[in-house]
Scaffold this active site. Structure first.
Site, PDB file in Angstrom:
ATOM      1  NE  ARG A  18      -3.879  -2.047   2.483  1.00 37.29           N
ATOM      2  CZ  ARG A  18      -3.832  -3.170   3.200  1.00 37.29           C
ATOM      3  NH1 ARG A  18      -2.754  -3.433   3.950  1.00 37.29           N
ATOM      4  NH2 ARG A  18      -4.822  -4.027   3.170  1.00 37.29           N
ATOM      5  NE  ARG A  26     -13.581  -0.042   2.837  1.00 38.26           N
ATOM      6  CZ  ARG A  26     -12.324  -0.153   3.215  1.00 38.26           C
ATOM      7  NH1 ARG A  26     -12.021  -0.859   4.279  1.00 38.26           N
ATOM      8  NH2 ARG A  26     -11.361   0.432   2.540  1.00 38.26           N
ATOM      9  CG  ASN A  50     -11.221  -4.765   2.801  1.00 39.69           C
ATOM     10  OD1 ASN A  50     -11.529  -5.925   2.980  1.00 39.69           O
ATOM     11  ND2 ASN A  50     -10.082  -4.259   3.213  1.00 39.69           N
ATOM     12  CG  ASP A  51     -12.801   0.053  -1.251  1.00 47.58           C
ATOM     13  OD1 ASP A  51     -13.453   0.499  -0.286  1.00 47.58           O
ATOM     14  OD2 ASP A  51     -11.695   0.513  -1.577  1.00 47.58           O
ATOM     15  NE  ARG A  88      -3.722   0.079  -2.818  1.00 46.79           N
ATOM     16  CZ  ARG A  88      -4.535  -0.189  -1.799  1.00 46.79           C
ATOM     17  NH1 ARG A  88      -5.542  -1.030  -1.951  1.00 46.79           N
ATOM     18  NH2 ARG A  88      -4.336   0.365  -0.617  1.00 46.79           N
ATOM     19  CD  GLU A 125      -9.997  -1.179  -4.940  1.00 45.26           C
ATOM     20  OE1 GLU A 125      -9.796  -0.987  -3.730  1.00 45.26           O
ATOM     21  OE2 GLU A 125      -9.517  -0.449  -5.829  1.00 45.26           O
TER      22      GLU A 125
END
Length: 587
Positions: A309, A483, A472-473, A346, A449
């Site tokens: 990340r 979330r 998650n997304d 990423r 995502e």
């Protein structure tokens, strides 16, 4: 008296320790520890700020005519008295000396202690003096912001190596910003509790990455808990116990010891190949935030980094963002540490819950007042900042000369974005060739995502070498659930049939087209989903290093071919979680 506070379980296990409150304030307060060598200078900062406020108040009082404004003069006298009162001045100093808090944190901690004492006073007049106390404290906090802070200017916000506290500590806050979580990541805290947040809020994700218990969405926890209260976090049940009885405390200490034994047993699997009972190899990768996390990847037995990340290199820097060379050094450090294992980087995924300090006032206003999850974030933001995006792409390409590197693009949804990303990558390669800087060809991947990307996957895969599913997304956008909002967090459901269908479809189509596919969201590190993801045909998962051993244990016990026969039944069920559990019991 013992109190139970219920929240959401987001990181398993038991934590026992004393409460450290990060109090809310109308003034932004930095929270960090100082080394023993800096305690004296931090006390001096506090004293200088207090002297500055005293001078301000004295000047104000001198300018007031006592005859015409007697009440105002008396109020200023009260503020001056509070400023020098030992309960504020000396007690704040003790937080620095004993706990190694920075001066701002020490002031806000002592303000919290005194504010509660005022709230409990029976006399109305005395109780109302709380407002005066808050005004004095906030004057000091503002003065501290003007008093030079060598730690702040150097960016050294760490944890003292010689921290003297003997009791384990648990952090309690209304919320913890991603930048603060980054500071606390290598801290002395054994657990986290926040009033707000959901299972995939950033606090929850980082707590899992640190492999420490956490409870979020605990509502009034930061108001109920007092500084130095004894706390128990039950990360399995999502319960915070304040000042537990001796019997309860001993029960949880026993559970702690059991967890340590289980963790030691799982660690023995670190170097065991991840292969199912029917001989299928499953790639277990790790997610990291900073270059220093690379060692944990190797220690966990992961076979590479599935998600670096990179945005965390950009955060907590006061707007002074890393240039191409600084980024290159960071990426190269990870690549070299992995010694030939793949590293997937990423590109910057900022916005929503991770804004940068340098974002314009227009961007910040919209990020905080409209819907940040649907705003200028991830690849949208990178494409709006072509110079910065070019720097990042060049830095990643330069790191590729030192090992196996792949580039991952977040939140892809439009083919127009894909074409612009390809053009930016071509420009970055051309610029490096012109400079004579070595690099290798890198694979380019897309984060799946948003439902749009999953539904148009065959079109996207004409331009990408692999895809990585950010569950998650994907769950957030599929179910229209924020979330991080505890008010709707109960509706955030990774078992929702629509979510499972999108994931299964993505895996199936990528496999059919011969393109790599990985799951790098929280589902990858949750053992409850391991068999289901394998049944869908997934053979690559990326998770926090602390979760690798438990997922490997599940993989070693699976027959992937047999599991695939259960998939239609689960996907067609109204309650997939129950159907999956029933089928697992039949095995």
């Amino acid at each position: 008296m013992s109190i139970q506070v219920f929240g959401l379980p987001v990181s398993r296990g038991v934590a026992i320790g004393r409460a450290v409150l990060v109090a809310s304030s109308r003034v932004d307060v930095a929270h960090y520890f100082v080394d023993a060598s800096e305690v004296e200078s931090e006390v001096l900062r506090l004293r200088d700020a207090r002297d500055e406020v005293a001078a301000e108040l004295t000047t104000l009082k001198a300018e007031v005519s006592e005859e015409s404004h007697a009440e105002l003069a008396a109020l200023l006298d009260v503020h001056l008295m509070m400023l020098h009162d030992e309960m504020l001045a000396e007690a704040t100093k003790q937080w620095i000396i004993e706990r190694h808090y920075n001066a701002e944190w020490a002031m806000s901690a002592q303000l919290e202690v005194l504010a509660r004492q005022f709230d409990e006073m029976e006399d109305d007049y005395l109780r109302e003096r709380k407002a005066d106390l808050e005004q004095v404290a906030e004057r000091i906090l503002k003065a501290l912001a003007r008093v030079a802070d060598p730690l702040a200017s150097s960016g050294v916000h760490g944890v003292p190596r010689d921290f003297a506290g003997e009791d384990p500590l648990i952090l309690v806050a209304n919320d913890i910003a991603p930048a603060d979580m980054l500071q606390f990541k290598r801290s002395v805290f054994t657990g986290f509790v926040t009033d707000v947040g959901g299972r995939t809020s950033h606090t929850a994700i980082v707590a899992r990455s640190m492999d420490i218990p956490a409870v979020v969405g605990a509502r009034e926890a930061s108001r109920i808990v007092r500084q130095d209260d004894w706390l128990v976090i039950d990360g399995d049940a999502g319960v915070l116990i304040v000042n537990p009885s001796p019997i309860i405390l001993e029960e949880y200490r026993f559970r702690q010891r059991q967890s340590e034994v289980e963790r030691a047993r799982l660690n023995r699997l670190r170097h065991t190949p991840s292969v199912t009972l029917d001989g299928q190899s499953v790639e277990l990768l790790a997610n990291i935030e900073m270059p220093r996390d690379a060692g944990a990847v190797i220690d966990a037995g992961a076979v590479g980094v599935g998600l670096f990340r990179s945005e965390f290199l950009f955060m907590n820097r006061g707007g002074n963002l890393p240039d191409e060379d600084e980024q290159f050094i960071a990426y190269r450090e990870v690549v070299e540490a992995l010694k030939g294992l793949p590293v997937t980087i990423r590109t910057v995924d900022i916005g929503a819950d991770k804004p940068l300090e340098r974002m314009s006032a227009h961007e910040l206003r919209h990020e905080h007042t409209l819907n940040p999850a649907l705003g200028l974030r991830a690849i949208r933001w990178s494409l709006s900042e072509p110079e910065m995006f070019g720097q990042q792409l060049r830095a990643i390409l330069r790191a590729s000369a030192f090992g196996k590197v792949r580039i991952l693009i977040p939140m892809v949804a439009h083919l127009s974005e894909v074409h612009r990303v390809r053009q930016a990558l071509d420009r970055a390669q051309a610029e490096l060739r012109a400079r004579g800087v070595p690099f290798t060809d890198v694979e380019l991947g897309a984060m799946i995502e948003v439902p749009a990307a999953a539904l148009m996957l065959p079109s996207l895969l004409r331009y990408f070498d692999f895809v990585s599913i950010g569950t998650n997304d994907l769950i957030q956008y599929t179910l229209a659930i924020d979330r991080a909002d505890e008010a709707v967090s109960h509706l955030y459901d990774p078992w929702h049939p629509a979510v499972l269908h999108l994931i299964a479809q993505t895996i199936s189509q990528a496999n059919a087209l011969g393109k790599g596919v990985c799951v790098c969201g929280e589902m990858a590190g949750d053992p409850a989903f391991t068999e289901l993801l394998l049944a869908m045909g997934l053979r690559s998962l990326s998770m926090h290093p602390a979760q690798v051993s438990s997922i490997k244990q599940r993989v070693l016990r699976c027959d992937a071919r047999a599991l695939s026969s259960y998939l239609p039944t689960v996907l067609e069920a109204d309650a997939p979680q129950d159907a999956c559990a029933a089928l697992m019991r039949q095995r």
